[in-house]
Design a protein around this motif. Structure first.
Motif, PDB file in Angstrom:
ATOM      1  N   VAL A 190       3.426 -26.589  22.580  1.00 45.12           N
ATOM      2  CA  VAL A 190       1.989 -26.342  22.445  1.00 45.12           C
ATOM      3  C   VAL A 190       1.393 -27.478  21.634  1.00 45.12           C
ATOM      4  N   ARG A 191       0.243 -27.929  22.065  1.00 42.12           N
ATOM      5  CA  ARG A 191      -0.396 -29.034  21.350  1.00 42.12           C
ATOM      6  C   ARG A 191      -1.842 -28.686  21.026  1.00 42.12           C
ATOM      7  N   SER A 207      -0.509 -33.789  13.725  1.00 39.60           N
ATOM      8  CA  SER A 207       0.646 -33.767  12.817  1.00 39.60           C
ATOM      9  C   SER A 207       1.457 -35.037  13.015  1.00 39.60           C
ATOM     10  N   ALA A 237      -7.879 -20.463  19.893  1.00 40.89           N
ATOM     11  CA  ALA A 237      -7.079 -21.244  18.935  1.00 40.89           C
ATOM     12  C   ALA A 237      -7.301 -22.749  19.025  1.00 40.89           C
ATOM     13  N   PHE A 241     -10.707 -32.139  11.893  1.00 39.03           N
ATOM     14  CA  PHE A 241     -10.767 -32.334  13.343  1.00 39.03           C
ATOM     15  C   PHE A 241      -9.592 -31.661  14.049  1.00 39.03           C
ATOM     16  N   GLY A 280      -5.613 -23.029  15.609  1.00 38.20           N
ATOM     17  CA  GLY A 280      -4.245 -22.605  15.949  1.00 38.20           C
ATOM     18  C   GLY A 280      -3.214 -23.571  15.401  1.00 38.20           C
ATOM     19  N   ALA A 306      -0.111 -22.791  12.831  1.00 37.67           N
ATOM     20  CA  ALA A 306       1.274 -23.161  13.150  1.00 37.67           C
ATOM     21  C   ALA A 306       1.844 -24.155  12.147  1.00 37.67           C
ATOM     22  N   GLY A 339      -4.368 -26.559   2.331  1.00 41.61           N
ATOM     23  CA  GLY A 339      -5.318 -27.671   2.391  1.00 41.61           C
ATOM     24  C   GLY A 339      -6.433 -27.486   1.393  1.00 41.61           C
ATOM     25  N   GLU A 389       5.273 -23.720  13.789  1.00 46.27           N
ATOM     26  CA  GLU A 389       5.334 -24.985  14.531  1.00 46.27           C
ATOM     27  C   GLU A 389       5.625 -24.787  16.018  1.00 46.27           C
ATOM     28  N   ALA A 438       5.713 -18.495  19.694  1.00 46.30           N
ATOM     29  CA  ALA A 438       4.743 -17.990  20.673  1.00 46.30           C
ATOM     30  C   ALA A 438       3.546 -18.927  20.693  1.00 46.30           C
ATOM     31  N   PRO A 478      -7.816 -39.549   4.358  1.00 42.95           N
ATOM     32  CA  PRO A 478      -6.611 -40.063   3.700  1.00 42.95           C
ATOM     33  C   PRO A 478      -5.915 -41.196   4.448  1.00 42.95           C
ATOM     34  N   MET A 479      -6.322 -41.443   5.696  1.00 44.43           N
ATOM     35  CA  MET A 479      -5.629 -42.463   6.486  1.00 44.43           C
ATOM     36  C   MET A 479      -6.231 -43.856   6.323  1.00 44.43           C
ATOM     37  N   ASN A 523       8.996 -24.843  22.168  1.00 45.16           N
ATOM     38  CA  ASN A 523       9.307 -26.044  21.390  1.00 45.16           C
ATOM     39  C   ASN A 523      10.816 -26.283  21.371  1.00 45.16           C
TER      40      ASN A 523
HETATM   41  C1  LIG Z   1      -6.208 -37.156   8.034  1.00 46.30           C
HETATM   42  C2  LIG Z   1      -5.248 -36.014   8.053  1.00 46.30           C
HETATM   43  C3  LIG Z   1      -5.332 -35.022   7.090  1.00 46.30           C
HETATM   44  C4  LIG Z   1      -4.449 -33.927   7.120  1.00 46.30           C
HETATM   45  N1  LIG Z   1      -4.587 -32.950   6.183  1.00 46.30           N
HETATM   46  C5  LIG Z   1      -3.793 -31.851   6.242  1.00 46.30           C
HETATM   47  C6  LIG Z   1      -3.952 -30.775   5.312  1.00 46.30           C
HETATM   48  O1  LIG Z   1      -4.825 -30.796   4.446  1.00 46.30           O
HETATM   49  N2  LIG Z   1      -3.118 -29.719   5.430  1.00 46.30           N
HETATM   50  C7  LIG Z   1      -2.170 -29.646   6.406  1.00 46.30           C
HETATM   51  O2  LIG Z   1      -1.469 -28.645   6.501  1.00 46.30           O
HETATM   52  N3  LIG Z   1      -1.993 -30.651   7.278  1.00 46.30           N
HETATM   53  C8  LIG Z   1      -2.786 -31.733   7.247  1.00 46.30           C
HETATM   54  N4  LIG Z   1      -2.635 -32.731   8.176  1.00 46.30           N
HETATM   55  C9  LIG Z   1      -1.641 -32.580   9.257  1.00 46.30           C
HETATM   56  C10 LIG Z   1      -2.268 -31.874  10.497  1.00 46.30           C
HETATM   57  O3  LIG Z   1      -3.517 -32.427  10.760  1.00 46.30           O
HETATM   58  C11 LIG Z   1      -2.467 -30.392  10.269  1.00 46.30           C
HETATM   59  O4  LIG Z   1      -1.259 -29.774   9.990  1.00 46.30           O
HETATM   60  C12 LIG Z   1      -3.168 -29.703  11.434  1.00 46.30           C
HETATM   61  O5  LIG Z   1      -3.545 -28.424  11.031  1.00 46.30           O
HETATM   62  C13 LIG Z   1      -2.359 -29.634  12.711  1.00 46.30           C
HETATM   63  O6  LIG Z   1      -3.220 -29.106  13.707  1.00 46.30           O
HETATM   64  P1  LIG Z   1      -3.312 -29.721  15.164  1.00 46.30           P
HETATM   65  O7  LIG Z   1      -4.355 -28.983  15.897  1.00 46.30           O
HETATM   66  O8  LIG Z   1      -3.468 -31.179  15.111  1.00 46.30           O
HETATM   67  O9  LIG Z   1      -1.893 -29.325  15.720  1.00 46.30           O
HETATM   68  P2  LIG Z   1      -0.802 -30.247  16.389  1.00 46.30           P
HETATM   69  O10 LIG Z   1      -0.529 -31.417  15.539  1.00 46.30           O
HETATM   70  O11 LIG Z   1      -1.162 -30.507  17.791  1.00 46.30           O
HETATM   71  O12 LIG Z   1       0.439 -29.257  16.346  1.00 46.30           O
HETATM   72  C14 LIG Z   1       1.069 -28.937  15.132  1.00 46.30           C
HETATM   73  C15 LIG Z   1       2.187 -27.932  15.375  1.00 46.30           C
HETATM   74  O13 LIG Z   1       1.623 -26.683  15.702  1.00 46.30           O
HETATM   75  C16 LIG Z   1       2.008 -26.260  17.006  1.00 46.30           C
HETATM   76  N5  LIG Z   1       0.812 -25.669  17.607  1.00 46.30           N
HETATM   77  C17 LIG Z   1      -0.412 -26.246  17.742  1.00 46.30           C
HETATM   78  N6  LIG Z   1      -1.275 -25.372  18.285  1.00 46.30           N
HETATM   79  C18 LIG Z   1      -0.586 -24.227  18.499  1.00 46.30           C
HETATM   80  C19 LIG Z   1      -0.933 -22.962  19.062  1.00 46.30           C
HETATM   81  N7  LIG Z   1      -2.161 -22.692  19.493  1.00 46.30           N
HETATM   82  N8  LIG Z   1       0.043 -22.031  19.165  1.00 46.30           N
HETATM   83  C20 LIG Z   1       1.300 -22.270  18.718  1.00 46.30           C
HETATM   84  N9  LIG Z   1       1.672 -23.445  18.182  1.00 46.30           N
HETATM   85  C21 LIG Z   1       0.742 -24.418  18.069  1.00 46.30           C
HETATM   86  C22 LIG Z   1       2.518 -27.501  17.692  1.00 46.30           C
HETATM   87  O14 LIG Z   1       3.496 -27.188  18.663  1.00 46.30           O
HETATM   88  C23 LIG Z   1       3.095 -28.287  16.543  1.00 46.30           C
HETATM   89  O15 LIG Z   1       4.392 -27.842  16.261  1.00 46.30           O
HETATM   90  C24 LIG Z   1      -3.465 -33.847   8.132  1.00 46.30           C
HETATM   91  C25 LIG Z   1      -3.373 -34.867   9.093  1.00 46.30           C
HETATM   92  C26 LIG Z   1      -4.254 -35.930   9.061  1.00 46.30           C
HETATM   93  C27 LIG Z   1      -4.161 -36.981  10.126  1.00 46.30           C
END
Ligand SMILES: Cc1cc2nc3c(=O)[nH]c(=O)nc-3n(C[C@H](O)[C@H](O)[C@H](O)COP(=O)(O)OP(=O)(O)OC[C@H]3O[C@@H](n4cnc5c(N)ncnc54)[C@H](O)[C@@H]3O)c2cc1C
Ligand code: SF4
Ligand code: SF4
Length: 665
Positions: free
Chosen positions: A114-115, A120, A156, A182, A186, A190, A195, A237, A241, A352-353, A477
């Motif tokens: 799932v993405r 991450s 989600a 951004f 969901g 996961a 944060g 992660e 589900a 932070p990037m 996964n």
């Molecule tokens: C600038 C920056 C700041 C960040 N700050 C934080 C922070 O403050 N706290 C933090 O925790 N992380 C942070 N992160 C890491 C990341 O952005 C977060 O963990 C974010 O919440 C991941 O969400 P995503 O939608 O990008 O999920 P993805 O990166 O696409 O997926 C993350 C994981 O969740 C699973 N997943 C995604 N959606 C679902 C779904 N609907 N159902 C089941 N599984 C799912 C995926 O399989 C994967 O294992 C940061 C990253 C960046 C680049």
């Protein structure tokens, strides 16, 4: 820029509770106009299953975007060890569509990844054994909203920034959010949910009332806090589900926000002060520690010299009623930064990037540090960085119980793959040293697999039990979590296991400075250096691949194809330079740009993107030609969409000719 009249804004807000494709039939037409012929066996089979409300993406260019996430796994490891290219990508529009996908996958015993936003790092949302990627980005609707109860139910795939925008109009706010606002709701469930706001609201789990999940058998279930399956979903992660919807508690929008940076000369005082505030009765909304090297880097990257290079805590209180009263307590040994610097930092929390530019490249270790060992663990991170001759740009995000999530960032250089790989190895060494001091893992992805033995045994068992119940066939996964896999079956798992890699890391750490000098020597060697002098490749290396530009791109919101976005275009540039064939359809998607500059406004690496688009388009047009009429038609339709209006309302549209906002459509 003229503001959109408020009744119009209200109408737009309301529209987000509906199906945008039904509200905007033109958008629906466009959406399908750019679909390419289905390619590949699995893709053809799933397309033939005709699952309603499901889009199938199968072209190589489309799939390749899903074979990486933010901060790439070093090329040589990825190519050798993992099958990161999915066989097919699907975009469901409803929970029912996810159910169809899960039944299909279970029937064929195919892996599901799932993405969300793909934000991450290091393989968190990258497949390791191919299979089906379920892209949640088309499930971005608000399904239900109860202002009296202050609750909201969302699909989600909605991004935190979009939800914030919706709530703000109603005088409400989320209780906490990731600094990657951004990313998807969901995705943060996961990922674990720590944060901004975790001091006042605790982990995200405290703010969630219910989660609808789809199991690998295709069942749709509602899970609430009373259910034993609820807790394991947080930080799962994608292993148990698919999270389809989330119902959140929200709160009144704060009337004021009051950030202050309090500086200390020494680390223990800074930690004691933070833990005291985090565990006090009246907690701040947010509390983040930054190391001296982080402030030094801020000064450098922002061309300034007014951040003191010391241990600083950004303390943020809200709803300050009396501006004359300073509610941030300051001990006599500390100093407070002037308000303008504090406000600047409060904004910088979301970027932070930015420091990638200094490499180009940024690496990091991320661990949970219990409050009892916090000072020691942070001290160890500083010591390890010093040993490896790297500037320790540390952050600690505090929780309501005084524990902290420690992020240890340092600069790397992605144009030198050997150095990049060695720097990744350093990250593992630092992580191992921190775990040996009592830290706990926050998330695993691919990269932290060697530390599964440091997970809390109770939480690990809860997750394993949820997996047995919800995904007995192990399709979710697959190849990650308890048992890493990849191209050669058990090889990655063995190599990265706690027994092999974990022990090796501990041994190398024991060798102290000797091993650190050896790694330094290899990393500074001139091997595997990118020599091509190309403005597009330079930008692709500076790009954090974080995806912040995706959710604000009107072309993306209409096509839901990432190739139209900055992240997609910079990857396209990289693929072109690597000799990957770019199809005519792919090239055409690259031309669908409104020059609105929304991407530049949110760019984590602060890239000047539009000139890069000109260059990419020029190169692609030379090879494939360009259908200007189709591009013009796209832009016209996009400008008349509710998505575009919403971006204008949020002040994100800067560059496009646009339309007369006050005059309406
Ligand atoms: C600038 C920056 C700041 C960040 N700050 C934080 C922070 O403050 N706290 C933090 O925790 N992380 C942070 N992160 C890491 C990341 O952005 C977060 O963990 C974010 O919440 C991941 O969400 P995503 O939608 O990008 O999920 P993805 O990166 O696409 O997926 C993350 C994981 O969740 C699973 N997943 C995604 N959606 C679902 C779904 N609907 N159902 C089941 N599984 C799912 C995926 O399989 C994967 O294992 C940061 C990253 C960046 C680049
Ligand atoms: S300029 Fe606008 S349309 Fe073009 S990529 Fe950036 S956000 Fe998307
Ligand atoms: S272009 Fe900017 S916002 Fe987009 S992925 Fe790259 S760094 Fe992130």
């Amino acid at each position: 820029m003229n503001a959109v009249p408020s009744d119009q804004v209200q109408a737009l807000v309301n529209e987000r509770t509906l199906d945008p494709w039904r509200v905007h039939p033109q958008a629906g037409d466009l959406f399908h106009e750019h679909d390419e012929p289905i390619q590949g066996k699995l893709a053809k089979e799933i397309a033939a299953a005709k699952i309603p409300e499901l889009r199938v993406l199968s072209a190589n260019g489309a799939k390749a975007l899903y074979s990486r996430d933010q901060a790439d796994v070093p090329d040589m490891m990825k190519a050798v060890m993992f099958r990161s290219m999915p066989d097919v990508v699907v975009q469901p529009f409803s929970a029912e569509a996810i159910q169809g996908v899960m039944r299909f996958a279970a029937g064929k015993q195919v892996s599901i990844l799932v993405r969300g936003a793909g934000s991450s790092p290091f393989g968190g949302s990258m497949p390791v054994t191919g299979g089906i990627v379920v892209d949640m980005n088309a499930m971005d609707r608000i399904l239900d909203f109860d202002p009296q109860a202050a609750t909201v139910k969302v699909q989600a795939g909605i991004r935190w920034a979009d939800l914030e925008w919706f709530l703000e109009k109603k005088g409400l706010a989320v209780r906490s959010l990731p600094s990657s606002r951004f990313s998807t709701v969901g995705g943060w469930v996961a990922a674990g949910g720590i944060g901004i706001g975790s001091v006042s609201a605790g982990r995200l789990i405290n703010s969630v009332l219910a989660v609808d999940i789809v199991t690998s058998k295709g069942e749709l279930r509602t899970v609430t806090p009373e259910d034993k399956l609820f807790a394991p979903l947080f930080g799962s992660e994608g292993q148990v589900a698919v999270i389809a919807t989330v119902t959140l508690k929200v709160r009144a929008k704060p009337s004021t926000t009051f950030p202050r940076i309090v500086f200390f000369d020494d680390l223990p005082s800074a930690m004691d002060y933070s833990i005291g505030l985090a565990t006090a009765d009246k907690k701040p909304m947010d509390l983040t520690y930054y190391s001296p090297a982080k402030f030094k880097a801020f000064n450098k990257v922002m061309h300034r010299d007014d951040f003191p290079v010391a241990h600083g805590i950004l303390v943020t209180y809200e709803n300050r009623n009396d501006p004359a009263v300073d509610i941030v307590p300051v001990p006599p040994s500390a100093k407070v930064a002037p308000p303008y610097l504090s406000h600047l930092m409060a904004n910088e929390r979301f970027f932070p990037m930015k420091f990638r530019k200094l490499g180009p490249g940024l690496m990091g270790s991320e661990v949970l540090a219990p409050k009892a060992n916090l000072s020691r663990i942070v001290g160890k991170a500083l010591e390890m960085c010093e040993r490896h001759n790297i500037e320790p740009m540390l952050e600690v995000h505090f929780l309501d119980n005084g524990d902290g999530m420690l992020l240890c960032y340092y600069i790397t250089d992605q144009t030198r793959q050997l150095k990049y790989t060695m720097d990744s190895f350093r990250g593992l060494l630092i992580s191992k040293a921190l775990y040996d001091e009592g830290a706990k893992p926050y998330s695993f992805g691919v990269w932290n697999h060697s530390f599964v033995d440091h997970a809390d045994p109770h939480e690990a068992e809860e997750l394993a039990s949820a997996k047995r119940e919800l995904d007995p066939q192990d399709i979710m996964n697959r190849g990650k979590g308890a048992r890493l896999s990849g191209k050669f079956g058990g090889l990655p798992a063995t190599l990265f296991s706690p027994a092999v890699m974990g022990s090796a890391l501990r041994l190398v750490n024991k060798l102290g400075r000797v091993s650190a000098s050896g790694i330094n020597m290899i990393a500074s060697g001139g091997l595997m250096v990118r020599e091509d002098d190309d403005v597009l490749l330079d930008a692709a290396d500076e790009c954090a691949m974080c995806g912040a530009c995706v959710g604000v791109c009107p072309a993306y919101l209409l096509t839901k194809d990432e190739r139209v976005t900055a992240r997609g275009k910079l990857l396209t540039a990289r693929w072109m330079s690597n000799g990957m064939a770019i199809s005519e359809e792919h090239a055409h998607l690259t031309f669908l740009c409104m020059r609105c500059k929304a991407c530049e406004q949110v760019c984590q690496s602060k890239l000047s993107l539009v000139p890069l688009y000109e260059e990419i388009e020029k190169r692609l047009a030379e090879k494939h030609g360009r259908d200007d009429e189709q591009v013009r038609r796209f832009i016209e339709t996009a400008e008349h969409s509710a998505y575009y209006d919403a971006l204008v309302d949020r002040g994100l549209v800067l560059g496009a000719a646009g339309k007369d906002i006050e005059g309406g459509r």
